[in-house]
Structure formats: structure tokens, C-alpha cells
Design a protein around this motif. Sequence first.
Motif, PDB file in Angstrom:
ATOM      1  N   GLY A  83       0.786  -1.224   0.000  1.00 31.75           N
ATOM      2  CA  GLY A  83       0.000   0.000   0.000  1.00 31.75           C
ATOM      3  C   GLY A  83       0.816   1.270   0.000  1.00 31.75           C
ATOM      4  N   ASP A  84       2.137   1.191   0.215  1.00 38.19           N
ATOM      5  CA  ASP A  84       2.973   2.387   0.194  1.00 38.19           C
ATOM      6  C   ASP A  84       3.133   2.916  -1.224  1.00 38.19           C
ATOM      7  OD1 ASP A  84       3.333   2.449   2.870  1.00 38.19           O
ATOM      8  OD2 ASP A  84       5.463   1.992   2.871  1.00 38.19           O
ATOM      9  N   THR A  85       3.511   4.195  -1.312  1.00 41.60           N
ATOM     10  CA  THR A  85       3.828   4.796  -2.603  1.00 41.60           C
ATOM     11  C   THR A  85       5.003   4.066  -3.245  1.00 41.60           C
ATOM     12  OG1 THR A  85       3.043   6.972  -1.900  1.00 41.60           O
ATOM     13  CG2 THR A  85       4.589   6.913  -3.746  1.00 41.60           C
ATOM     14  N   LEU A  86       4.920   3.854  -4.547  1.00 43.70           N
ATOM     15  CA  LEU A  86       6.007   3.214  -5.278  1.00 43.70           C
ATOM     16  C   LEU A  86       7.083   4.243  -5.599  1.00 43.70           C
ATOM     17  CD1 LEU A  86       3.855   1.108  -7.766  1.00 43.70           C
ATOM     18  CD2 LEU A  86       5.249   0.192  -5.907  1.00 43.70           C
ATOM     19  N   GLU A  87       8.294   3.961  -5.197  1.00 47.39           N
ATOM     20  CA  GLU A  87       9.411   4.856  -5.504  1.00 47.39           C
ATOM     21  C   GLU A  87      10.071   4.407  -6.808  1.00 47.39           C
ATOM     22  OE1 GLU A  87      13.677   6.399  -3.698  1.00 47.39           O
ATOM     23  OE2 GLU A  87      12.375   5.085  -2.518  1.00 47.39           O
ATOM     24  N   LYS A  88      10.113   5.315  -7.767  1.00 50.34           N
ATOM     25  CA  LYS A  88      10.749   4.993  -9.045  1.00 50.34           C
ATOM     26  C   LYS A  88      12.258   5.005  -8.859  1.00 50.34           C
ATOM     27  CE  LYS A  88      10.481   5.868 -13.980  1.00 50.34           C
ATOM     28  NZ  LYS A  88       9.820   6.655 -15.054  1.00 50.34           N
ATOM     29  N   LEU A  89      12.878   3.866  -9.160  1.00 45.59           N
ATOM     30  CA  LEU A  89      14.294   3.698  -8.895  1.00 45.59           C
ATOM     31  C   LEU A  89      15.152   3.966 -10.122  1.00 45.59           C
ATOM     32  CD1 LEU A  89      13.922   0.391  -6.871  1.00 45.59           C
ATOM     33  CD2 LEU A  89      14.157   2.698  -5.957  1.00 45.59           C
ATOM     34  N   TYR A  90      14.670   3.573 -11.264  1.00 48.78           N
ATOM     35  CA  TYR A  90      15.434   3.795 -12.493  1.00 48.78           C
ATOM     36  C   TYR A  90      14.505   3.627 -13.685  1.00 48.78           C
ATOM     37  CZ  TYR A  90      15.412  -1.315 -12.850  1.00 48.78           C
ATOM     38  OH  TYR A  90      15.015  -2.624 -12.935  1.00 48.78           O
ATOM     39  N   ASP A  91      14.949   4.145 -14.838  1.00 54.79           N
ATOM     40  CA  ASP A  91      14.291   3.911 -16.122  1.00 54.79           C
ATOM     41  C   ASP A  91      15.406   3.781 -17.138  1.00 54.79           C
ATOM     42  OD1 ASP A  91      12.677   3.662 -18.291  1.00 54.79           O
ATOM     43  OD2 ASP A  91      11.400   5.375 -17.816  1.00 54.79           O
ATOM     44  N   CYS A  92      15.742   2.555 -17.469  1.00 52.40           N
ATOM     45  CA  CYS A  92      16.963   2.267 -18.210  1.00 52.40           C
ATOM     46  C   CYS A  92      16.615   1.689 -19.580  1.00 52.40           C
ATOM     47  CB  CYS A  92      17.818   1.289 -17.413  1.00 52.40           C
ATOM     48  SG  CYS A  92      19.508   1.158 -17.990  1.00 52.40           S
ATOM     49  N   GLU A  93      16.924   2.458 -20.628  1.00 49.41           N
ATOM     50  CA  GLU A  93      16.595   2.065 -21.995  1.00 49.41           C
ATOM     51  C   GLU A  93      17.243   0.743 -22.383  1.00 49.41           C
ATOM     52  OE1 GLU A  93      14.883   2.636 -25.842  1.00 49.41           O
ATOM     53  OE2 GLU A  93      14.534   3.664 -23.934  1.00 49.41           O
ATOM     54  N   THR A  94      18.449   0.502 -21.905  1.00 52.83           N
ATOM     55  CA  THR A  94      19.183  -0.693 -22.338  1.00 52.83           C
ATOM     56  C   THR A  94      18.732  -1.964 -21.629  1.00 52.83           C
ATOM     57  OG1 THR A  94      20.917  -0.242 -20.713  1.00 52.83           O
ATOM     58  CG2 THR A  94      21.236   0.632 -22.940  1.00 52.83           C
ATOM     59  N   HIS A  95      17.845  -1.834 -20.619  1.00 54.45           N
ATOM     60  CA  HIS A  95      17.406  -3.016 -19.896  1.00 54.45           C
ATOM     61  C   HIS A  95      15.896  -3.225 -20.002  1.00 54.45           C
ATOM     62  CE1 HIS A  95      21.322  -3.838 -18.355  1.00 54.45           C
ATOM     63  NE2 HIS A  95      21.417  -2.650 -17.806  1.00 54.45           N
ATOM     64  N   ARG A  96      15.317  -2.811 -21.107  1.00 52.78           N
ATOM     65  CA  ARG A  96      13.892  -3.046 -21.334  1.00 52.78           C
ATOM     66  C   ARG A  96      13.657  -4.538 -21.581  1.00 52.78           C
ATOM     67  NH1 ARG A  96      11.850   0.252 -26.093  1.00 52.78           N
ATOM     68  NH2 ARG A  96      13.944  -0.119 -26.931  1.00 52.78           N
ATOM     69  N   ARG A  97      12.653  -5.098 -20.900  1.00 51.62           N
ATOM     70  CA  ARG A  97      12.373  -6.523 -21.056  1.00 51.62           C
ATOM     71  C   ARG A  97      11.015  -6.876 -20.463  1.00 51.62           C
ATOM     72  NH1 ARG A  97      17.092  -9.347 -18.613  1.00 51.62           N
ATOM     73  NH2 ARG A  97      18.169  -7.466 -19.265  1.00 51.62           N
ATOM     74  N   CYS A  98      10.481  -8.022 -20.877  1.00 51.66           N
ATOM     75  CA  CYS A  98       9.276  -8.579 -20.276  1.00 51.66           C
ATOM     76  C   CYS A  98       9.450 -10.091 -20.172  1.00 51.66           C
ATOM     77  CB  CYS A  98       8.026  -8.228 -21.104  1.00 51.66           C
ATOM     78  SG  CYS A  98       7.928  -9.061 -22.700  1.00 51.66           S
ATOM     79  N   CYS A  99       8.539 -10.747 -19.473  1.00 51.75           N
ATOM     80  CA  CYS A  99       8.578 -12.203 -19.279  1.00 51.75           C
ATOM     81  C   CYS A  99       9.852 -12.665 -18.582  1.00 51.75           C
ATOM     82  CB  CYS A  99       8.430 -12.938 -20.616  1.00 51.75           C
ATOM     83  SG  CYS A  99       6.878 -12.625 -21.464  1.00 51.75           S
ATOM     84  N   HIS A 100      10.482 -11.801 -17.803  1.00 57.94           N
ATOM     85  CA  HIS A 100      11.672 -12.162 -17.047  1.00 57.94           C
ATOM     86  C   HIS A 100      11.271 -12.674 -15.665  1.00 57.94           C
ATOM     87  CE1 HIS A 100      10.465  -8.019 -16.418  1.00 57.94           C
ATOM     88  NE2 HIS A 100      11.015  -8.072 -15.219  1.00 57.94           N
ATOM     89  N   THR A 101      12.227 -13.174 -14.933  1.00 60.95           N
ATOM     90  CA  THR A 101      12.007 -13.507 -13.532  1.00 60.95           C
ATOM     91  C   THR A 101      12.852 -12.570 -12.667  1.00 60.95           C
ATOM     92  OG1 THR A 101      13.741 -15.207 -13.579  1.00 60.95           O
ATOM     93  CG2 THR A 101      11.489 -15.928 -13.979  1.00 60.95           C
TER      94      THR A 101
END
Length: 309
Positions: free
Chosen positions: A168-186
Motif C-alpha cells: 500500500g505504500d507509494t512506489l518509488e521509481k528507482l530507475y528507467d533504463c533504456e538498455t534493460h527493457r524486457r518482459c517475461c523475465h524472472t
Amino acid sequence: DALPICLSQPIIIFGGMSMAPEMLHNSLWVLRIDLDFEKKIEDHKQKAIRTPSGLGPLTHWDELSGCSGAIPSPRHAHASTIVGDDLIVIGGSDDTHPLEDGFTFNLISRTWRPLELTISPSASNARLPAREMASMCVHPATGVIFLAGGRDGDGLMIGDGYSAKSVGDTLEKLYDCETHRRCCHTIVPSVHQKLGPVCLLVGGFTPAGMPQDDVVITTTSSGLRAITAPRKLLRKPADELHFGLGHSSATLACDGILRIFVVTGIIPNTVGSTLSVYELIVDGSDGPHAAAGSLDKGARAIECVQELL
């Protein structure tokens, strides 16, 4: 395509898609495993009974009934994790577009409630963007919740990461990294000898739609709050390293060595199918190397892990 979450011994599954007929779900199921089944079978062997009988089911499925509150809509490809007595569900897809909502389910009271999913730093009370195929975990050493990656409504991979100190806490944005875009990862949490609590992003799919055969580490100086941009620990050193789609991962930290185990998923453009387990070893200097073991299709993965250990 449901998402399994382990809570102590039972396994919790929420939602997902069935294929015959094709249908989305928003039900909760619990798989209970008889942890004494190996002892029971051994007792039968000692009594010279060739085929164990009368043991009862070794696993048992139960649908959780009597759930109340703001029950999520049917979905698949969502992110989920367990924090204490709460199951968290974020995003996913209704099979037409990614979802931007989030929910928590208390396993004791069996009550659903919505999550705000506001993010900081933000000047306008912004909410977490809609996403599917993201991954989430809670770090056992800090209790911090970590969410990363996914795919947005335009079909583009996402390269951001967020943390929250508690449900329930606010989500703190830690990074936004173009070179590490991905989905379906673990995502697997661990503790590194020098870096402290870390979360490891393993594999996934690249923006080009190809399997990502690497491990990315997020480092911290205080829990998961002062995180730096992800650092790539291991890139595919040779053609023999393939994680595939639908892989699983786990970590083991001991004597200053961090071991990452990856059980492979579906390998595109291959004939036949083999089950492989990779052991990625990271020493205190972040110098990884990989070892691999394979089993024929249908063999037990645990046997391969035991061989690696």
C-alpha cells in the motif's frame, strides 16, 4: 498461464487463461503438498509393497471460496508476490490491453482491496503505467517490494523499476533504463557479499522479441531504496547458454559466493526439447561464470540441481 506464488508450503495460483475453451479467470487456488510423501513411500518399500497404495493424494487442489471486497477482473500476464499474509496482484492483461490496476488479498480474512499504485518522485500524483508481463518480488532481508519491466499498451518493452517499503505504500521509481527493457523475465532476491541486498533480473524478452539470456543486478546501499541503475552481470558467453521463454530461477548465497540457478523454458527455433539447469556463479568481485547441466525431457529438475550442487 496462471501465476503461481509459493506461501511456505502451499502454492497459490491467481487468475490466468485456460485454453480449452479460451477463458480468463480471477479465481484463487491453493495446491497443498504432502511433505511426508517421501517418508510414506519409503515405509512402503521397507514393507516390500512394490506399488504404494492407500497413501491418498500427494497433492490436493482447493479453490478459495468466500472471498469478498474489490475482487480483480479476470486477467493473465500479471505480476504477483506474497508479503506476509497478503497476496499482491499488479497489472496484467484482459486479452485486449494491459491493465493499470493493483490489488491486495489478505489470506486470513480472504478480503480483496484495491491498491493506489501512486509513484514518486512525481509532481502530479502519477500512477504506475499500465503493464503486462512484468515481474515482482519481496526481498526477505528487507521486506521491500520490487517491481520491474513488462510491456505497455503500445506493445513496447519497459525498462523501469520501482520499490515500496510495504503493502500500500507509494512506489518509488528507482530507475528507467533504456538498455534493460524486457518482459517475461524472472526476479529473484538475494544478498551479495559486497553489495548487500540485491534483486536479480533473469532473462526475458528483448524489444526485438528475442529471448534475453543474461542476468541484471540491482544494487542498494540501504535496503532497496537507494538503488543504482541495473548492472549487467552476465551476457551470453557462447551459443550454448539459452534461458528460453517461461524459465524459472532461484538463488543461493553461501560463503561469499552467490549462485543463480536457471531452469530453462521453451527455446525458440529448436527441434525437440531438453530440460537444462544453468548455475551462474557470482563471486565477491562480480565476476560471473556459467556451468550447465542437462536432462532429457520429462526428467525431474531437482535431480539436475542436486548434481550442480
